[in-house]
Write a protein that holds these residues in place. Structure first.
Motif, PDB file in Angstrom:
ATOM      1  N   ARG A   1      30.983  44.040  -7.652  1.00 37.35           N
ATOM      2  CA  ARG A   1      32.260  44.229  -7.985  1.00 37.35           C
ATOM      3  C   ARG A   1      32.975  43.158  -8.589  1.00 37.35           C
ATOM      4  O   ARG A   1      32.107  42.221  -8.207  1.00 37.35           O
ATOM      5  CB  ARG A   1      33.169  44.432  -7.228  1.00 37.35           C
ATOM      6  N   ARG A   2      33.755  42.675  -9.285  1.00 36.85           N
ATOM      7  CA  ARG A   2      34.582  41.310  -9.782  1.00 36.85           C
ATOM      8  C   ARG A   2      34.863  41.308  -9.081  1.00 36.85           C
ATOM      9  O   ARG A   2      36.498  41.413  -8.723  1.00 36.85           O
ATOM     10  CB  ARG A   2      34.579  41.693 -10.791  1.00 36.85           C
ATOM     11  N   LEU A   3      35.438  40.294  -7.855  1.00 37.77           N
ATOM     12  CA  LEU A   3      35.584  39.794  -7.105  1.00 37.77           C
ATOM     13  C   LEU A   3      36.197  38.245  -7.414  1.00 37.77           C
ATOM     14  O   LEU A   3      35.491  37.378  -7.985  1.00 37.77           O
ATOM     15  CB  LEU A   3      34.995  39.261  -5.551  1.00 37.77           C
ATOM     16  N   PHE A   4      37.798  38.008  -7.182  1.00 42.42           N
ATOM     17  CA  PHE A   4      38.458  37.148  -7.184  1.00 42.42           C
ATOM     18  C   PHE A   4      38.818  35.837  -5.859  1.00 42.42           C
ATOM     19  O   PHE A   4      39.406  36.784  -5.418  1.00 42.42           O
ATOM     20  CB  PHE A   4      39.249  36.856  -8.064  1.00 42.42           C
ATOM     21  N   LEU A   5      38.811  35.259  -5.683  1.00 37.06           N
ATOM     22  CA  LEU A   5      39.159  34.115  -4.253  1.00 37.06           C
ATOM     23  C   LEU A   5      40.393  33.714  -4.890  1.00 37.06           C
ATOM     24  O   LEU A   5      40.120  33.063  -5.457  1.00 37.06           O
ATOM     25  CB  LEU A   5      37.631  33.401  -3.897  1.00 37.06           C
ATOM     26  N   ILE A   6      41.305  34.126  -4.118  1.00 35.99           N
ATOM     27  CA  ILE A   6      42.697  33.388  -4.454  1.00 35.99           C
ATOM     28  C   ILE A   6      42.875  33.434  -3.498  1.00 35.99           C
ATOM     29  O   ILE A   6      43.763  33.306  -2.582  1.00 35.99           O
ATOM     30  CB  ILE A   6      43.331  34.521  -5.330  1.00 35.99           C
ATOM     31  N   THR A   7      43.650  32.004  -3.234  1.00 36.04           N
ATOM     32  CA  THR A   7      43.975  30.511  -1.936  1.00 36.04           C
ATOM     33  C   THR A   7      44.726  30.418  -2.349  1.00 36.04           C
ATOM     34  O   THR A   7      45.155  30.104  -3.670  1.00 36.04           O
ATOM     35  CB  THR A   7      42.802  30.205  -1.195  1.00 36.04           C
ATOM     36  N   LYS A   8      45.385  29.648  -1.316  1.00 38.98           N
ATOM     37  CA  LYS A   8      46.211  28.483  -1.617  1.00 38.98           C
ATOM     38  C   LYS A   8      46.475  27.460  -1.096  1.00 38.98           C
ATOM     39  O   LYS A   8      46.074  27.737   0.645  1.00 38.98           O
ATOM     40  CB  LYS A   8      47.948  29.168  -1.664  1.00 38.98           C
ATOM     41  N   GLY A   9      47.425  26.152  -1.076  1.00 38.50           N
ATOM     42  CA  GLY A   9      46.489  24.770  -0.201  1.00 38.50           C
ATOM     43  C   GLY A   9      46.373  23.762  -0.354  1.00 38.50           C
ATOM     44  O   GLY A   9      46.356  23.535  -1.538  1.00 38.50           O
ATOM     45  N   ASP A  10      46.143  22.844   0.141  1.00 38.60           N
ATOM     46  CA  ASP A  10      45.544  21.878  -0.035  1.00 38.60           C
ATOM     47  C   ASP A  10      44.136  21.594  -0.947  1.00 38.60           C
ATOM     48  O   ASP A  10      43.232  22.060  -0.485  1.00 38.60           O
ATOM     49  CB  ASP A  10      45.534  20.748   0.716  1.00 38.60           C
ATOM     50  N   LEU A  11      43.948  21.441  -2.044  1.00 38.29           N
ATOM     51  CA  LEU A  11      43.297  21.751  -2.967  1.00 38.29           C
ATOM     52  C   LEU A  11      41.308  21.117  -1.705  1.00 38.29           C
ATOM     53  O   LEU A  11      40.093  21.859  -1.976  1.00 38.29           O
ATOM     54  CB  LEU A  11      42.952  20.900  -4.191  1.00 38.29           C
ATOM     55  N   MET A  12      41.704  20.024  -1.479  1.00 42.49           N
ATOM     56  CA  MET A  12      40.668  18.591  -0.576  1.00 42.49           C
ATOM     57  C   MET A  12      39.945  20.737   0.584  1.00 42.49           C
ATOM     58  O   MET A  12      38.695  20.538   1.137  1.00 42.49           O
ATOM     59  CB  MET A  12      40.581  17.237  -0.464  1.00 42.49           C
ATOM     60  N   ASP A  13      40.734  20.541   1.202  1.00 44.56           N
ATOM     61  CA  ASP A  13      40.579  21.037   2.444  1.00 44.56           C
ATOM     62  C   ASP A  13      40.197  22.652   2.157  1.00 44.56           C
ATOM     63  O   ASP A  13      39.040  23.018   2.443  1.00 44.56           O
ATOM     64  CB  ASP A  13      41.753  21.011   2.940  1.00 44.56           C
ATOM     65  N   GLN A  14      40.540  22.737   0.719  1.00 45.38           N
ATOM     66  CA  GLN A  14      40.239  24.550   0.909  1.00 45.38           C
ATOM     67  C   GLN A  14      38.521  24.482   0.433  1.00 45.38           C
ATOM     68  O   GLN A  14      38.123  25.658   0.452  1.00 45.38           O
ATOM     69  CB  GLN A  14      41.590  25.642  -0.813  1.00 45.38           C
ATOM     70  N   GLU A  15      38.311  23.979  -1.128  1.00 44.84           N
ATOM     71  CA  GLU A  15      37.416  23.295  -1.100  1.00 44.84           C
ATOM     72  C   GLU A  15      36.752  23.480  -0.041  1.00 44.84           C
ATOM     73  O   GLU A  15      34.859  24.232  -0.504  1.00 44.84           O
ATOM     74  CB  GLU A  15      37.193  22.525  -2.455  1.00 44.84           C
ATOM     75  N   ARG A  16      37.151  22.489   0.738  1.00 43.28           N
ATOM     76  CA  ARG A  16      35.453  22.582   1.794  1.00 43.28           C
ATOM     77  C   ARG A  16      35.265  23.598   2.655  1.00 43.28           C
ATOM     78  O   ARG A  16      34.182  24.052   3.339  1.00 43.28           O
ATOM     79  CB  ARG A  16      36.274  21.192   3.050  1.00 43.28           C
ATOM     80  N   LYS A  17      36.086  24.067   2.688  1.00 40.19           N
ATOM     81  CA  LYS A  17      36.219  25.753   3.390  1.00 40.19           C
ATOM     82  C   LYS A  17      35.422  26.267   2.895  1.00 40.19           C
ATOM     83  O   LYS A  17      34.597  27.973   3.734  1.00 40.19           O
ATOM     84  CB  LYS A  17      37.340  25.860   4.485  1.00 40.19           C
ATOM     85  N   ILE A  18      35.998  26.782   1.496  1.00 41.00           N
ATOM     86  CA  ILE A  18      35.108  27.740   1.040  1.00 41.00           C
ATOM     87  C   ILE A  18      33.403  27.063   1.117  1.00 41.00           C
ATOM     88  O   ILE A  18      32.468  28.159   0.780  1.00 41.00           O
ATOM     89  CB  ILE A  18      35.830  27.516  -0.625  1.00 41.00           C
ATOM     90  N   ALA A  19      33.360  25.753   0.725  1.00 38.29           N
ATOM     91  CA  ALA A  19      31.523  24.921   0.736  1.00 38.29           C
ATOM     92  C   ALA A  19      31.128  25.872   2.159  1.00 38.29           C
ATOM     93  O   ALA A  19      30.265  26.169   2.223  1.00 38.29           O
ATOM     94  CB  ALA A  19      31.658  23.959   0.367  1.00 38.29           C
TER      95      ALA A  19
END
Length: 231
Positions: free
Chosen positions: A114-132
């Motif tokens: 499927r074509r999946l989108f991860l759509i989250t909100k919050g602090d950019l740096m922290d969200q990028e850290r968690k995604i990685a």
């Protein structure tokens, strides 16, 4: 068929609110000499809500709200050691490992075509850290980190990726942020409750043919197939 499937991150794919709750409890213990623990927690939540328009969602805003609450409850007498401890707790949260929720790997494996989108909100740096740190980034065709999740924000995301709202499904643990906005736009919203969803994310759902609720994320692939068979 759906052109895109959207998934929330915090408390949908991995644990998040549990770390806020444990820090909140430790903060209430720190100020137990100044107010009852429940009163400290209530005051902190009220302060967080007032500060959302200034600091947005995330750990850094939570830290600032703890500092403000400590200053107010002690009438300005809070000492530097306590402030330092609050900042230390916040730094610990920002470095906390990412723990995937049960069933997430299986659900994503079932949706791999499927074509999946991860759509989250919050602090950019922290969200990028968690995604990685989650190891899930490659599973998604698009990753969107928003300041907030409103119908307008979703509309801009879908327009940017060429997806019609009626061919979009969004799943997450927040009725307010993940479910109702896509439904308002004409899409499908899927509510997957988490035991510790923040009170700010609560909203009363209305009965709607495009709103669905699941007990666990592993049920999502089956729901998608069922909805596509109906059309």
């Amino acid at each position: 068929m759906f052109d895109a499937i959207g998934l929330d991150a915090d408390d949908t794919l991995w644990e998040n609110e549990t770390f806020f709750r444990s820090t909140e409890a430790a903060f209430a213990d720190m100020l137990a000499d100044h107010a009852e623990r429940d009163a400290v927690t209530e005051r902190l939540v009220e302060t967080e809500k007032r500060n959302l328009s200034r600091y947005g969602f995330g750990i850094k805003g939570f830290m600032l709200s703890m500092v403000q609450t400590a200053v107010e409850l002690t009438e300005g007498r809070v000492d530097g050691h306590t402030i330092g401890r609050i900042l230390e707790m916040g730094r610990d949260m920002l470095a906390h490992p990412v723990h995937l929720l049960e069933g997430v790997e299986d659900a994503l494996a079932a949706l791999e075509n499927r074509r999946l989108f991860l759509i989250t909100k919050g602090d950019l740096m922290d969200q990028e850290r968690k995604i990685a740190a989650s190891g899930l980034a490659e599973r998604f065709a698009a990753i969107e980190i928003l300041a907030d999740k409103t119908p307008g924000q979703y509309a801009r995301v879908l327009k940017r990726h060429g997806v019609a709202p009626e061919r979009f499904l969004m799943a997450g643990n927040s009725m307010k942020s993940d479910v109702l906005p896509p439904v308002e736009l004409g899409g499908i919203g899927v509510f997957i409750p988490h035991d510790m969803t923040w009170s700010v994310e609560h909203a009363e759902p209305e009965r709607h043919p495009r709103l669905h609720e699941l007990a666990r994320i592993t049920e999502l692939p089956g729901l998608i197939e069922m909805l596509e068979c109906r059309t």
